[in-house]
Motif scaffolding. Sequence first.
Motif, PDB file in Angstrom:
ATOM      1  N   LEU A  96       3.307  -1.533   4.272  1.00  0.00           N
ATOM      2  CA  LEU A  96       2.421  -1.386   5.423  1.00  0.00           C
ATOM      3  C   LEU A  96       1.815   0.007   5.514  1.00  0.00           C
ATOM      4  O   LEU A  96       0.703   0.164   6.024  1.00  0.00           O
ATOM      5  N   GLY A  97       2.534   1.025   5.036  1.00  0.00           N
ATOM      6  CA  GLY A  97       1.979   2.375   5.077  1.00  0.00           C
ATOM      7  C   GLY A  97       0.677   2.482   4.305  1.00  0.00           C
ATOM      8  O   GLY A  97      -0.363   2.856   4.865  1.00  0.00           O
ATOM      9  N   PRO A  98       0.681   2.139   2.993  1.00  0.00           N
ATOM     10  CA  PRO A  98      -0.584   2.174   2.238  1.00  0.00           C
ATOM     11  C   PRO A  98      -1.631   1.219   2.796  1.00  0.00           C
ATOM     12  O   PRO A  98      -2.823   1.528   2.778  1.00  0.00           O
ATOM     13  N   LEU A  99      -1.179   0.041   3.305  1.00  0.00           N
ATOM     14  CA  LEU A  99      -2.139  -0.914   3.855  1.00  0.00           C
ATOM     15  C   LEU A  99      -2.808  -0.338   5.101  1.00  0.00           C
ATOM     16  O   LEU A  99      -4.023  -0.480   5.298  1.00  0.00           O
ATOM     17  N   THR A 100      -2.020   0.330   5.948  1.00  0.00           N
ATOM     18  CA  THR A 100      -2.581   0.939   7.159  1.00  0.00           C
ATOM     19  C   THR A 100      -3.547   2.063   6.802  1.00  0.00           C
ATOM     20  O   THR A 100      -4.637   2.177   7.382  1.00  0.00           O
ATOM     21  N   GLU A 101      -3.139   2.900   5.853  1.00  0.00           N
ATOM     22  CA  GLU A 101      -4.026   3.994   5.437  1.00  0.00           C
ATOM     23  C   GLU A 101      -5.305   3.447   4.809  1.00  0.00           C
ATOM     24  O   GLU A 101      -6.401   3.976   5.052  1.00  0.00           O
ATOM     25  N   ALA A 102      -5.159   2.384   3.992  1.00  0.00           N
ATOM     26  CA  ALA A 102      -6.343   1.792   3.365  1.00  0.00           C
ATOM     27  C   ALA A 102      -7.272   1.198   4.416  1.00  0.00           C
ATOM     28  O   ALA A 102      -8.500   1.295   4.298  1.00  0.00           O
ATOM     29  N   ALA A 103      -6.700   0.572   5.448  1.00  0.00           N
ATOM     30  CA  ALA A 103      -7.537   0.015   6.516  1.00  0.00           C
ATOM     31  C   ALA A 103      -8.314   1.121   7.222  1.00  0.00           C
ATOM     32  O   ALA A 103      -9.487   0.941   7.585  1.00  0.00           O
ATOM     33  N   SER A 104      -7.681   2.270   7.401  1.00  0.00           N
ATOM     34  CA  SER A 104      -8.381   3.404   8.014  1.00  0.00           C
ATOM     35  C   SER A 104      -9.510   3.893   7.111  1.00  0.00           C
ATOM     36  O   SER A 104     -10.584   4.252   7.591  1.00  0.00           O
ATOM     37  N   TYR A 111     -14.961   1.972   0.808  1.00  0.00           N
ATOM     38  CA  TYR A 111     -14.568   0.610   0.462  1.00  0.00           C
ATOM     39  C   TYR A 111     -13.938   0.476  -0.924  1.00  0.00           C
ATOM     40  O   TYR A 111     -13.651  -0.643  -1.357  1.00  0.00           O
ATOM     41  N   ASP A 112     -13.714   1.588  -1.618  1.00  0.00           N
ATOM     42  CA  ASP A 112     -13.157   1.508  -2.967  1.00  0.00           C
ATOM     43  C   ASP A 112     -11.632   1.576  -2.978  1.00  0.00           C
ATOM     44  O   ASP A 112     -11.023   1.632  -4.050  1.00  0.00           O
ATOM     45  N   VAL A 113     -10.992   1.541  -1.817  1.00  0.00           N
ATOM     46  CA  VAL A 113      -9.533   1.618  -1.759  1.00  0.00           C
ATOM     47  C   VAL A 113      -8.933   0.242  -2.046  1.00  0.00           C
ATOM     48  O   VAL A 113      -9.509  -0.780  -1.703  1.00  0.00           O
ATOM     49  N   ARG A 114      -7.768   0.252  -2.686  1.00  0.00           N
ATOM     50  CA  ARG A 114      -7.034  -0.968  -2.962  1.00  0.00           C
ATOM     51  C   ARG A 114      -5.551  -0.725  -2.689  1.00  0.00           C
ATOM     52  O   ARG A 114      -5.068   0.401  -2.769  1.00  0.00           O
ATOM     53  N   VAL A 115      -4.817  -1.791  -2.379  1.00  0.00           N
ATOM     54  CA  VAL A 115      -3.399  -1.698  -2.052  1.00  0.00           C
ATOM     55  C   VAL A 115      -2.617  -2.574  -3.013  1.00  0.00           C
ATOM     56  O   VAL A 115      -3.032  -3.703  -3.311  1.00  0.00           O
ATOM     57  N   GLU A 116      -1.486  -2.080  -3.485  1.00  0.00           N
ATOM     58  CA  GLU A 116      -0.615  -2.860  -4.358  1.00  0.00           C
ATOM     59  C   GLU A 116       0.341  -3.698  -3.514  1.00  0.00           C
ATOM     60  O   GLU A 116       0.795  -3.261  -2.458  1.00  0.00           O
ATOM     61  N   THR A 117       0.648  -4.893  -3.984  1.00  0.00           N
ATOM     62  CA  THR A 117       1.591  -5.756  -3.279  1.00  0.00           C
ATOM     63  C   THR A 117       2.986  -5.136  -3.339  1.00  0.00           C
ATOM     64  O   THR A 117       3.376  -4.566  -4.352  1.00  0.00           O
ATOM     65  N   ASP A 126      -0.010 -12.144   0.383  1.00  0.00           N
ATOM     66  CA  ASP A 126      -1.297 -12.797   0.665  1.00  0.00           C
ATOM     67  C   ASP A 126      -2.169 -11.916   1.558  1.00  0.00           C
ATOM     68  O   ASP A 126      -3.390 -11.854   1.389  1.00  0.00           O
ATOM     69  N   VAL A 127      -1.542 -11.237   2.527  1.00  0.00           N
ATOM     70  CA  VAL A 127      -2.304 -10.332   3.396  1.00  0.00           C
ATOM     71  C   VAL A 127      -2.893  -9.189   2.578  1.00  0.00           C
ATOM     72  O   VAL A 127      -4.067  -8.818   2.743  1.00  0.00           O
ATOM     73  N   VAL A 128      -2.087  -8.626   1.668  1.00  0.00           N
ATOM     74  CA  VAL A 128      -2.560  -7.518   0.837  1.00  0.00           C
ATOM     75  C   VAL A 128      -3.694  -7.986  -0.075  1.00  0.00           C
ATOM     76  O   VAL A 128      -4.714  -7.308  -0.228  1.00  0.00           O
ATOM     77  N   ILE A 129      -3.524  -9.159  -0.675  1.00  0.00           N
ATOM     78  CA  ILE A 129      -4.559  -9.689  -1.568  1.00  0.00           C
ATOM     79  C   ILE A 129      -5.845  -9.959  -0.781  1.00  0.00           C
ATOM     80  O   ILE A 129      -6.952  -9.639  -1.245  1.00  0.00           O
TER      81      ILE A 129
END
Length: 382
Positions: A96-104, A111-117, A126-129
Amino acid sequence: MPGKVNSTAARLLVVIIAVTAFGSIVGWVVGALIAPRIFHHHLHNALPQVATGVLVHADEAFTTANSIAFAVSLLAALLFSAILALYLSRRLSRTLGPLTEAASEVAAGRYDVRVETGGLGPEVDDVVIAFNDMAARLERDERTRSRLLADVAHELRTPVATIEAYIEGILDGVVELDASTAAVLTLQIARIARLTDDMAAVSWAEADRPRPEAGSVDPARLVESAVLAAGSRFEAKGVHLLTTIEPTPTIRADAERLGQVLGNLLDNALRHTPPTGAVTIATWASSERVHLSVTDTGDGILAEHQPLIFDRFYRVDTARDRLRGGSGIGLAIAKSLVEANGGRISVVSDGPGLGSTFTLEFPIENTSEHVRVPSSENLQEG
């Protein structure tokens, strides 16, 4: 944002410990208050002649053993819960940390950020994908938007500059407002109007509003009407327009909109096919679907461009297509209308100079589902 994730992990730890504590309290109530009474009752019934001192000693032994077992179990459960909570909170934080930072980052326009599962399970993966897919789509849309703004600025610059120059010439008395000058001004105004119509048309095409006029459509008649409407344009350029029509079942769709789709595809093929070339429009049926195709012997499309060819304002060769008058939305409109009518559209090309084939597929009428089509009345390719 990391603080919020840590807070979530802390709350998860508190919840797990609270659940363990609640279970322990229930276990203590059962073990300390209820279980000894049950034991005493059964022991007294089983050994009614045993001395009272023996019964008291047996009760005390049972209570002591039960308390020790409960205390050990409680400590083990609390220790295991704490370890499990820390493990899950760290796993959660790593995802969730990287996902939250990526959402910010995405919210800030990067828009070039990506998150690893993180391996927390298929639901979280599925949320990350889905997030990565969304970011990729936004990144592509942003590139398209930037290209669109550049194209619009370029296409507006020439007619506006021409109109401005002629008006200044007329005001200065250098240019006469005769028929020739009026024709030039009218042509430039038409170019501006066409661009604004194109931009409005693609918005209407993607509105996807229900339309009750959908009915049975005979693909053969649809093709005949499209060929009749486009015949003079093909003849003027010297491109052969051929048909290969096989009998097919009817489909349920909006005949007017599908006629517009075929018109867009034919205009696109004509624009990219040189004189003496040929364009063939065909119909045939498989077991459950009806197919219509438009095949040309023109420029062809590189494989790298084919997945993007239906995007709004996408043009394989910007300079070339601008000179030929295409706005880059004819195929986007076609895709929106085909999908709104329950069909699919695809393109196949062997490469530059080898022509292209655009294929439409629709369910046969008795197997088709509810049709949804846009409600605009004037969708035309620029």
